[in-house]
Each structure stands twice: as structure tokens, then as C-alpha cells.
Motif scaffolding. Structure first.
Motif, PDB file in Angstrom:
ATOM      1  N   GLY A  19       0.633  12.955 -11.047  1.00  0.00           N
ATOM      2  CA  GLY A  19       1.690  12.685 -10.696  1.00  0.00           C
ATOM      3  C   GLY A  19       1.644  10.688 -10.793  1.00  0.00           C
ATOM      4  N   THR A  20       2.666  10.258 -10.688  1.00  0.00           N
ATOM      5  CA  THR A  20       2.608   8.639 -10.508  1.00  0.00           C
ATOM      6  C   THR A  20       2.159   8.330  -9.468  1.00  0.00           C
ATOM      7  OG1 THR A  20       4.823   8.465  -9.916  1.00  0.00           O
ATOM      8  CG2 THR A  20       4.606   8.734 -12.305  1.00  0.00           C
ATOM      9  N   PRO A  21       1.549   6.775  -9.283  1.00  0.00           N
ATOM     10  CA  PRO A  21       1.185   6.404  -8.090  1.00  0.00           C
ATOM     11  C   PRO A  21       2.400   6.390  -6.954  1.00  0.00           C
ATOM     12  CG  PRO A  21       0.670   4.964  -9.762  1.00  0.00           C
ATOM     13  CD  PRO A  21       1.219   6.030 -10.405  1.00  0.00           C
ATOM     14  N   GLN A  22       3.673   6.228  -7.502  1.00  0.00           N
ATOM     15  CA  GLN A  22       4.661   6.330  -6.776  1.00  0.00           C
ATOM     16  C   GLN A  22       4.845   7.512  -5.888  1.00  0.00           C
ATOM     17  OE1 GLN A  22       8.859   6.461  -7.560  1.00  0.00           O
ATOM     18  NE2 GLN A  22       8.807   4.390  -7.350  1.00  0.00           N
ATOM     19  N   GLN A  23       4.614   8.615  -6.556  1.00  0.00           N
ATOM     20  CA  GLN A  23       4.820   9.898  -6.278  1.00  0.00           C
ATOM     21  C   GLN A  23       3.602  10.359  -5.294  1.00  0.00           C
ATOM     22  OE1 GLN A  23       4.901  12.005 -10.124  1.00  0.00           O
ATOM     23  NE2 GLN A  23       7.203  11.911 -10.104  1.00  0.00           N
ATOM     24  N   GLN A  24       2.300   9.852  -5.612  1.00  0.00           N
ATOM     25  CA  GLN A  24       1.238  10.131  -4.698  1.00  0.00           C
ATOM     26  C   GLN A  24       1.454   9.341  -3.362  1.00  0.00           C
ATOM     27  OE1 GLN A  24      -2.368   8.801  -6.734  1.00  0.00           O
ATOM     28  NE2 GLN A  24      -1.789  10.153  -8.667  1.00  0.00           N
ATOM     29  N   CYS A  25       1.971   8.115  -3.440  1.00  0.00           N
ATOM     30  CA  CYS A  25       2.378   7.612  -2.277  1.00  0.00           C
ATOM     31  C   CYS A  25       3.371   8.151  -1.469  1.00  0.00           C
ATOM     32  CB  CYS A  25       2.766   5.897  -2.537  1.00  0.00           C
ATOM     33  SG  CYS A  25       3.040   5.019  -1.395  1.00  0.00           S
ATOM     34  N   ARG A 120      11.015   6.973   9.646  1.00  0.00           N
ATOM     35  CA  ARG A 120       9.834   6.601   9.246  1.00  0.00           C
ATOM     36  C   ARG A 120       9.581   7.098   7.749  1.00  0.00           C
ATOM     37  NH1 ARG A 120       5.302   4.816   7.653  1.00  0.00           N
ATOM     38  NH2 ARG A 120       3.378   5.681   8.267  1.00  0.00           N
ATOM     39  N   ALA A 121      10.165   8.274   7.493  1.00  0.00           N
ATOM     40  CA  ALA A 121       9.869   8.892   5.929  1.00  0.00           C
ATOM     41  C   ALA A 121      10.760   8.065   5.086  1.00  0.00           C
ATOM     42  CB  ALA A 121      10.346  10.318   5.916  1.00  0.00           C
ATOM     43  N   GLU A 122      11.967   7.700   5.622  1.00  0.00           N
ATOM     44  CA  GLU A 122      12.785   6.794   4.569  1.00  0.00           C
ATOM     45  C   GLU A 122      12.171   5.454   4.169  1.00  0.00           C
ATOM     46  OE1 GLU A 122      16.459   6.824   6.708  1.00  0.00           O
ATOM     47  OE2 GLU A 122      17.082   8.555   5.721  1.00  0.00           O
ATOM     48  N   GLN A 123      11.467   4.797   5.348  1.00  0.00           N
ATOM     49  CA  GLN A 123      10.887   3.624   5.412  1.00  0.00           C
ATOM     50  C   GLN A 123       9.655   3.669   4.649  1.00  0.00           C
ATOM     51  OE1 GLN A 123       9.120   2.445   8.790  1.00  0.00           O
ATOM     52  NE2 GLN A 123       8.519   0.408   8.289  1.00  0.00           N
ATOM     53  N   VAL A 124       8.927   4.657   4.698  1.00  0.00           N
ATOM     54  CA  VAL A 124       7.809   5.028   3.657  1.00  0.00           C
ATOM     55  C   VAL A 124       7.876   4.926   2.256  1.00  0.00           C
ATOM     56  CG1 VAL A 124       5.877   6.542   3.051  1.00  0.00           C
ATOM     57  CG2 VAL A 124       6.342   5.757   5.331  1.00  0.00           C
ATOM     58  N   VAL A 125       9.141   5.831   1.984  1.00  0.00           N
ATOM     59  CA  VAL A 125       9.554   5.947   0.697  1.00  0.00           C
ATOM     60  C   VAL A 125      10.169   4.673  -0.047  1.00  0.00           C
ATOM     61  CG1 VAL A 125      11.655   7.025  -0.798  1.00  0.00           C
ATOM     62  CG2 VAL A 125      10.430   8.419   0.854  1.00  0.00           C
ATOM     63  N   ARG A 126      10.817   3.869   0.829  1.00  0.00           N
ATOM     64  CA  ARG A 126      11.095   2.614   0.296  1.00  0.00           C
ATOM     65  C   ARG A 126      10.027   1.683  -0.022  1.00  0.00           C
ATOM     66  NH1 ARG A 126      15.096   3.249   4.162  1.00  0.00           N
ATOM     67  NH2 ARG A 126      14.001   1.788   5.601  1.00  0.00           N
ATOM     68  N   ALA A 127       9.088   1.673   1.087  1.00  0.00           N
ATOM     69  CA  ALA A 127       7.815   0.920   0.620  1.00  0.00           C
ATOM     70  C   ALA A 127       6.985   1.381  -0.597  1.00  0.00           C
ATOM     71  CB  ALA A 127       6.923   1.078   1.916  1.00  0.00           C
ATOM     72  N   CYS A 128       6.905   2.579  -0.725  1.00  0.00           N
ATOM     73  CA  CYS A 128       6.249   3.276  -1.988  1.00  0.00           C
ATOM     74  C   CYS A 128       6.824   2.584  -3.063  1.00  0.00           C
ATOM     75  CB  CYS A 128       6.145   4.675  -1.926  1.00  0.00           C
ATOM     76  SG  CYS A 128       4.742   5.179  -0.459  1.00  0.00           S
ATOM     77  N   ARG A 129       8.386   2.716  -3.221  1.00  0.00           N
ATOM     78  CA  ARG A 129       8.997   2.482  -4.457  1.00  0.00           C
ATOM     79  C   ARG A 129       9.066   0.964  -4.628  1.00  0.00           C
ATOM     80  NH1 ARG A 129      14.344   6.407  -3.628  1.00  0.00           N
ATOM     81  NH2 ARG A 129      13.298   8.181  -4.352  1.00  0.00           N
ATOM     82  N   ALA A 130       8.868   0.219  -3.904  1.00  0.00           N
ATOM     83  CA  ALA A 130       8.789  -1.397  -3.945  1.00  0.00           C
ATOM     84  C   ALA A 130       7.516  -1.672  -4.149  1.00  0.00           C
ATOM     85  CB  ALA A 130       8.989  -2.092  -2.580  1.00  0.00           C
ATOM     86  N   ALA A 131       6.267  -0.881  -3.913  1.00  0.00           N
ATOM     87  CA  ALA A 131       4.902  -1.192  -4.062  1.00  0.00           C
ATOM     88  C   ALA A 131       4.649  -0.458  -5.498  1.00  0.00           C
ATOM     89  CB  ALA A 131       4.074  -0.698  -3.204  1.00  0.00           C
ATOM     90  N   HIS A 132       5.133   0.616  -6.001  1.00  0.00           N
ATOM     91  CA  HIS A 132       4.998   1.176  -7.263  1.00  0.00           C
ATOM     92  C   HIS A 132       6.177   1.476  -8.116  1.00  0.00           C
ATOM     93  CE1 HIS A 132       0.957   1.739  -5.528  1.00  0.00           C
ATOM     94  NE2 HIS A 132       1.551   2.351  -4.655  1.00  0.00           N
ATOM     95  N   PRO A 133       6.812   0.306  -8.365  1.00  0.00           N
ATOM     96  CA  PRO A 133       7.967   0.698  -9.489  1.00  0.00           C
ATOM     97  C   PRO A 133       7.657   1.562 -10.657  1.00  0.00           C
ATOM     98  CG  PRO A 133       7.552  -1.550  -9.549  1.00  0.00           C
ATOM     99  CD  PRO A 133       6.485  -1.044  -8.640  1.00  0.00           C
ATOM    100  N   GLU A 134       8.539   2.151 -11.031  1.00  0.00           N
ATOM    101  CA  GLU A 134       8.365   3.070 -12.130  1.00  0.00           C
ATOM    102  C   GLU A 134       9.047   2.491 -13.473  1.00  0.00           C
ATOM    103  OE1 GLU A 134       9.475   7.321 -11.361  1.00  0.00           O
ATOM    104  OE2 GLU A 134       7.554   7.606 -10.374  1.00  0.00           O
TER     105      GLU A 134
END
Length: 134
Positions: A19-25, A120-134
Motif C-alpha cells: 500500500g501507499t504511505p497514505q493507505q498505511q497511515c 477521531r477516525a475522520e480527523q486521522v484520515v484528513r491528517a493522513c491525506r494531508a501528510a501523504h498526498p497521492e
């Protein structure tokens, strides 16, 4: 036993690398939410059906063809198939009665836990997408 643990650990590390870094996060940080969601789906299915499914291993003995090597009178090797008994293990699903009141309480508790974990899950998903854009 140690070899099995080592192979299992190696398989987990290999799968974690997929998986991509975003998916792993996202996968690492939303594990509890996904587990609660899967449990909730299972409980709702049990309530809709009126029973639960469980699995067990069933071992049975069956006749199979086994190859064996023997030498004829001239010393030549021959392969001969002969019947032999072999154990075969299958997974069998079977119905288990449920207590509808207990399953309803379980569903309500899981729904409340899922609602608590959702922000919390929604917040984490937004943070992972911001940190690891595809």
C-alpha cells in the motif's frame, strides 16, 4: 514453534509494507474503528437472520491414490499408484442460536462506540491525506 512465529512476523511485516504511505497511515490509525464497524455488521447480520454462524475444523479420512516406487526383478524403478487413507481437514460452518436481547444490547453498545470513534477516525484520515498526498 519459534519458526512459525518468525514466519508469521515476516508475513505481517511484508503485508504492512503493501500500500501507499497514505493507505498505511489510514490503516494503522483507524484500526479500532474498523474492528468496531466489522463487529457491528456481524451483530446486525445475526439479528436479521436470528442466529449466528460459527466455524469448526472437521477432520475426516478419505481414500486417495498414493504413489510408491518399487524395483522390478531387473532393478528398474517403477511408480505404482495404490489406494491409501489420508486425513483431510475442512472448515464447517454451523448455526448457533442467539439471545436477541443480548445481541440488541451488543448492537447498541457497538453503535455508541462507533459514533464515539468516528470523529477521531475522520480527523486521522484528513491528517493522513494531508501528510501523504497521492
Amino acid at each position: 514453534m519459534t519458526r512459525n512465529l518468525a514466519l508469521t512476523a515476516l508475513a505481517c511485516v511484508t503485508l504492512a509494507a503493501c500500500g501507499t504511505p497514505q493507505q498505511q497511515c489510514i490503516a494503522q490509525n483507524t484500526r479500532e474503528y474498523r474492528v468496531v464497524t466489522n463487529l457491528l455488521d456481524e451483530v446486525q447480520g445475526n439479528l436479521a437472520r436470528g442466529y449466528a454462524w460459527e466455524e469448526r475444523e472437521v477432520t475426516r479420512t478419505v481414500w486417495r491414490d498414493c504413489s510408491s516406487v518399487w524395483r522390478d526383478k531387473d532393478g528398474n524403478r517403477r511408480i505404482v499408484d495404490r489406494p491409501c487413507l489420508r486425513d483431510v481437514t475442512d472448515i464447517e460452518r454451523y448455526r448457533v442460536p442467539i439471545d436477541p436481547a443480548a445481541e440488541t444490547r451488543k448492537r447498541d453498545n457497538l453503535s455508541a462506540r462507533q459514533a464515539a470513534l468516528l470523529p477521531r477516525a475522520e480527523q486521522v484520515v484528513r491528517a493522513c491525506r494531508a501528510a501523504h498526498p497521492e
